[in-house]
Design a protein around this motif. Structure first.
Motif, PDB file in Angstrom:
ATOM      1  N   ASP A  50      -5.427 -14.376 -15.893  1.00 48.11           N
ATOM      2  CA  ASP A  50      -5.053 -13.565 -16.941  1.00 48.11           C
ATOM      3  C   ASP A  50      -3.749 -13.036 -16.282  1.00 48.11           C
ATOM      4  OD1 ASP A  50      -4.474 -12.387 -19.127  1.00 48.11           O
ATOM      5  OD2 ASP A  50      -6.040 -11.157 -19.142  1.00 48.11           O
ATOM      6  N   ARG A  51      -2.521 -13.289 -16.617  1.00 45.95           N
ATOM      7  CA  ARG A  51      -1.525 -12.699 -15.906  1.00 45.95           C
ATOM      8  C   ARG A  51      -1.287 -11.402 -16.786  1.00 45.95           C
ATOM      9  NH1 ARG A  51      -0.179 -15.537 -11.701  1.00 45.95           N
ATOM     10  NH2 ARG A  51      -0.172 -17.877 -12.151  1.00 45.95           N
ATOM     11  N   THR A  52      -1.669 -10.972 -17.847  1.00 42.21           N
ATOM     12  CA  THR A  52      -1.349  -9.707 -18.241  1.00 42.21           C
ATOM     13  C   THR A  52      -2.703  -8.745 -17.891  1.00 42.21           C
ATOM     14  OG1 THR A  52      -2.699 -10.136 -20.455  1.00 42.21           O
ATOM     15  CG2 THR A  52      -0.324 -10.824 -20.380  1.00 42.21           C
ATOM     16  N   ALA A  53      -3.557  -9.100 -17.260  1.00 43.17           N
ATOM     17  CA  ALA A  53      -4.670  -8.080 -16.858  1.00 43.17           C
ATOM     18  C   ALA A  53      -4.035  -7.052 -15.571  1.00 43.17           C
ATOM     19  CB  ALA A  53      -5.869  -8.732 -16.371  1.00 43.17           C
ATOM     20  N   ALA A  54      -4.345  -6.011 -15.808  1.00 43.61           N
ATOM     21  CA  ALA A  54      -3.760  -4.714 -14.635  1.00 43.61           C
ATOM     22  C   ALA A  54      -4.652  -5.076 -13.568  1.00 43.61           C
ATOM     23  CB  ALA A  54      -3.855  -3.593 -15.132  1.00 43.61           C
TER      24      ALA A  54
END
Length: 60
Positions: A50-54
């Protein structure tokens, strides 16, 4: 009267060997293909990135 224990008679050894062979066949012919097909269509560990997960840190 026999001096060998009943668990080591040739007949019981043959039955145990036959049962082990049947279990091996069941594993190879049923469980292995089912597992391979299941892995082909979905990832059981859900390892997508998940590229959007911090962060991937999970708090309990």
């Amino acid at each position: 009267m026999s001096t060998t224990p009943p668990s080591t008679t040739p007949l019981s050894t043959a039955r145990r060997t036959g049962l082990q062979f049947l279990l091996l066949l069941a594993y190879l012919l049923v469980l292995t293909p089912v597992g391979l097909v299941a892995r082909r269509f979905r990832d059981p560990l859900d390892r997508a990135v998940d590229r959007t997960a911090a962060s991937y840190w999970i708090t309990s």
